[in-house]
Design an enzyme around this catalytic site. Structure first.
Site, short mmCIF file in Angstrom:
data_model
loop_
_atom_site.label_atom_id
_atom_site.label_comp_id
_atom_site.label_asym_id
_atom_site.label_seq_id
_atom_site.Cartn_x
_atom_site.Cartn_y
_atom_site.Cartn_z
CG ASN A 81 -1.57 1.39 1.35
OD1 ASN A 81 -2.28 1.81 0.44
ND2 ASN A 81 -1.33 2.08 2.44
CE1 TYR A 146 -0.89 2.45 13.21
CE2 TYR A 146 -2.31 3.67 11.71
CZ TYR A 146 -1.97 3.28 12.99
OH TYR A 146 -2.71 3.73 14.06
CE1 TYR A 147 4.55 1.85 1.90
CE2 TYR A 147 5.96 3.63 2.66
CZ TYR A 147 5.64 2.68 1.71
OH TYR A 147 6.41 2.55 0.58
N GLY A 148 5.50 2.67 7.29
CA GLY A 148 6.91 2.49 7.64
C GLY A 148 7.12 1.29 8.53
CE LYS A 151 7.03 -0.94 1.27
NZ LYS A 151 7.26 -1.82 0.10
#
Length: 314
Positions: A81, A146-148, A151
């Site tokens: 995402n 949340y993305y970091g 990942k």
């Protein structure tokens, strides 16, 4: 060589597929169109070396079947995402589309003996560093989105799979990537807003947010150059040394659209939204020493992208 490009109908993935096909690879694209589009890969429909599966990458049995049937040599993991604002309201998006896709691909690789992987990571794993230059050796990795976090979790599970299964893995941590086929982000938003109402432009934050913007074809060039790595995990920061502020992006968009005197209305605050890193800078010494530099500066990448978005050119 045969590659499986996970998320290949996406913005970056589709450009990578073009580059792989140009070097005579066979390419298997797997995408569920969560963010990717049919338009991005429509020009490849008649290419005999291109094959597409519409498939959710979190469905293990179905993905394993693709691996078993296609017998690929290399996996390029571009599925995630990439709309950080969207997942700010729904963390499950990151768990499913960013982290879970990684685990499923790794386990499929393990079961079918695939040994080569490229993983598209992000500058977001570093978190808020107050503008300090960060290198690959940084030990303080504290993602704030949340993305970091998803990942960084993906990087961790990749590290364990690489060690346990003798994988050769290339990981790129890159900043905002822009260019043709862009589907979201600040440039896309500004163009859309001004087309809808050119009387003013609403800008999230105070406009001083400043980040490096990397042109997608520069990134793809780096992937193609460095894709052959030894066993273990090879990690690079990839980007440009220059940065572009949000206000400067707004100015470039207005210039390219032929709009002058447009009042900018700022919502205020250092970041555009919770989890946004307002200022970011990379240390790029490692990849520069290895012989790679981006062709475009950050401002040049922004200007070129605005032209592509306005002209809808591929």
């Amino acid at each position: 060589m045969k590659a499986l490009v996970a998320g290949g109908a996406g913005f970056i993935g589709s450009h990578l597929i073009d580059a792989l096909l140009a070097e005579n690879w066979e390419v298997v694209c797997v995408d569920n169109f969560f963010i990717g589009t049919r338009e991005n890969i429509g020009h490849l429909a008649d290419n005999p070396r291109f094959k597409f599966y519409e498939q959710d990458l979190t469905e293990f049995d179905a993905v394993l079947k693709i691996f078993e049937e296609e017998q690929v040599d290399y996996v390029f993991h571009m599925a995630a995402n990439s709309d950080i604002q969207a997942s700010a309201n729904d963390p499950l998006i990151e768990y499913q589309n960013t982290y879970s896709t990684t685990f499923v691909l790794l386990e499929c690789m393990r079961r079918t003996g695939v040994k080569k992987l490229f993983f598209a990571s992000t500058s977001a794993v570093y978190g808020e560093q107050m503008g300090a230059q960060v290198s690959e050796e940084a030990v303080a990795l504290h993602p704030i989105s949340y993305y970091g976090g998803a990942k960084l979790g993906s990087e961790a599970i990749i590290s364990s799979f690489a060690f346990m299964n003798d994988l050769s893995v290339l990981v790129f941590r890159f900043p905002n990537v822009i260019g043709p086929r862009l589907t979201h982000g600040v440039i896309f938003d500004f163009v859309r807003r001004l087309k809808e109402d050119p009387s003013h432009l609403r800008i999230l934050g105070d406009g001083t947010q400043s980040k490096p913007y990397l042109y997608v074809l520069d990134l793809v060039d780096a992937i193609m150059r460095f894709k052959d790595v030894p066993k273990g995990v090879t990690l690079y920061n990839v980007g440009v040394e220059t940065q572009t502020s949000v206000t400067r992006i707004a100015e470039i968009v207005c210039e390219k659209m032929g709009l002058s005197g447009i009042p900018f209305e700022y919502t205020g605050g250092r970041g555009g939204w919770k989890g946004d890193v307002p200022v970011f800078a990379y240390n790029l010494d490692k990849i520069h020493i290895a012989g790679w530099h981006a062709n475009m500066t950050s401002d040049e990448a922004v200007a070129q992208t605005v032209e592509k978005v306005l002209g809808c050119r591929r």
